[in-house]
Design an enzyme around this catalytic site. Structure first.
Site, mmCIF file in Angstrom:
data_model
loop_
_atom_site.group_PDB
_atom_site.id
_atom_site.type_symbol
_atom_site.label_atom_id
_atom_site.label_comp_id
_atom_site.label_asym_id
_atom_site.label_seq_id
_atom_site.Cartn_x
_atom_site.Cartn_y
_atom_site.Cartn_z
ATOM 1 N N HIS A 194 0.850 -1.187 0.000
ATOM 2 C CA HIS A 194 0.000 0.000 0.000
ATOM 3 C C HIS A 194 0.887 1.238 0.000
ATOM 4 C CE1 HIS A 194 -2.996 3.001 1.071
ATOM 5 N NE2 HIS A 194 -3.905 2.122 0.691
ATOM 6 N N LEU A 229 -10.719 -4.185 2.915
ATOM 7 C CA LEU A 229 -9.729 -3.485 2.096
ATOM 8 C C LEU A 229 -8.710 -2.760 2.965
ATOM 9 C CD1 LEU A 229 -8.860 -2.579 -0.746
ATOM 10 C CD2 LEU A 229 -10.390 -0.612 -0.474
ATOM 11 N N ASP A 230 -7.421 -3.050 2.719
ATOM 12 C CA ASP A 230 -6.298 -2.381 3.390
ATOM 13 C C ASP A 230 -6.325 -2.542 4.901
ATOM 14 O OD1 ASP A 230 -5.406 -1.488 0.897
ATOM 15 O OD2 ASP A 230 -6.581 0.355 1.032
ATOM 16 N N GLU A 231 -7.001 -3.578 5.400
ATOM 17 C CA GLU A 231 -7.084 -3.800 6.837
ATOM 18 C C GLU A 231 -6.392 -5.099 7.253
ATOM 19 O OE1 GLU A 231 -8.277 -1.768 9.086
ATOM 20 O OE2 GLU A 231 -9.039 -0.254 7.683
#
Length: 286
Positions: A194, A229-231
């Protein structure tokens, strides 16, 4: 035979002694061991984690036989056990879109022997990187995608990964959001980079957001992809100090350098079997 044992269980007396004694009785020699006790907030039970690298003097021992014999110890301590063969590199695929920096960095590290992976295929939704991949001797599969064709394209990607026997998927700036169904096929085996120091500045144009806010740190985060998402559990992060003098292009260039280093570090940790997942976080052994 050489291997890595990744263990987790409720913390209690005698775990290290029992595990070490078993490996010794099996004719093994421990070459490296590291452990950690995770004391969960609000929970009376602490969790013990251990990573053990070992060699066996008996070369013909199968991993299945070792695991079967180890079940006595595992059951005694209610262990979750994962045994990895360090002599066999992990079958890996890289997924990429148009941006080349992470893909090219991984290809270079792989060809130089820095990353011990069995790179089976590169999958992309753009045709841009075919020449470099074929020059490196890696099959390149171009699977374009649109909003309307996304379900079919994901099934094509999954079929490609299965065809090549892939275990680990590395998203080298693959700019498509994976569906829950896709992620469920490779749980905790998809690594994403990310382009920000999560959880700050998520979404599009993070370096423009950072510039507009006058940040003094930029960074990148490598994590396992999950349905959220993105966790997903974070494997590696890095930051760099910046000043008001740097424009968006300069921040972006510095950020790309960080992304390549952080992604390679996370991939190496996974390939060397140094990552244990505990809930929403990881234990990353040295």
């Amino acid at each position: 035979m050489s291997g890595v044992l990744l263990l987790s269980c409720p913390d209690q007396q005698g775990i290290v002694a029992a595990t070490s004694a078993f490996i010794a009785r099996f004719g093994g020699n421990i070459v490296h061991a590291e452990q950690h006790v995770d004391r969960l907030a609000g929970n009376d039970v602490s969790v013990f984690f251990q990573r053990i690298e070992f060699d066996l003097a008996r070369p013909n021992v199968k991993h299945e036989a070792f695991l079967d014999a180890f079940q006595v110890v595992a059951e005694q301590f209610e262990m979750t056990v994962d045994l990895r063969n360090t002599a066999v590199p992990v079958p890996t695929a890289i997924m990429a879109s148009k941006q080349p920096h992470c893909l090219y960095d991984l290809l270079t590290r792989w060809r130089s022997g820095e990353l011990p992976m069995d790179l089976r295929v590169v999958v992309s939704n753009h045709p841009d990187h075919r020449d470099i991949c074929e020059h490196m001797g890696v099959p390149y599969v171009h699977l374009p995608v649109t909003k309307e064709t996304k379900p079919q394209q994901e099934q094509q990607v999954l079929a490609t990964l299965a065809k090549h026997g892939v275990e680990l998927v590395v998203m080298a700036r693959y700019m498509q959001i994976l569906t829950d169904d896709f992620v469920s096929h490779h749980p905790m085996r998809i690594i994403n980079i990310h382009h920000s120091f999560l959880p700050a500045f998520i979404g599009a144009n993070p370096y423009r957001q950072a510039h507009e806010r006058g940040v003094k740190l930029i960074g990148a985060t490598a994590h396992y992809a999950t349905a959220d998402l993105d966790e997903g559990p974070i494997i590696a992060q890095e930051t760099a100090h910046v000043t008001h003098r740097e424009n968006v292009a300069e921040l972006t260039a510095r950020g790309r350098d960080i992304e390549t280093v952080v992604l390679a570090r996370a991939v190496r940790s996974h390939l060397e079997h140094k990552v244990a997942v505990q809930g929403h976080k990881t234990i990353v052994y040295s």
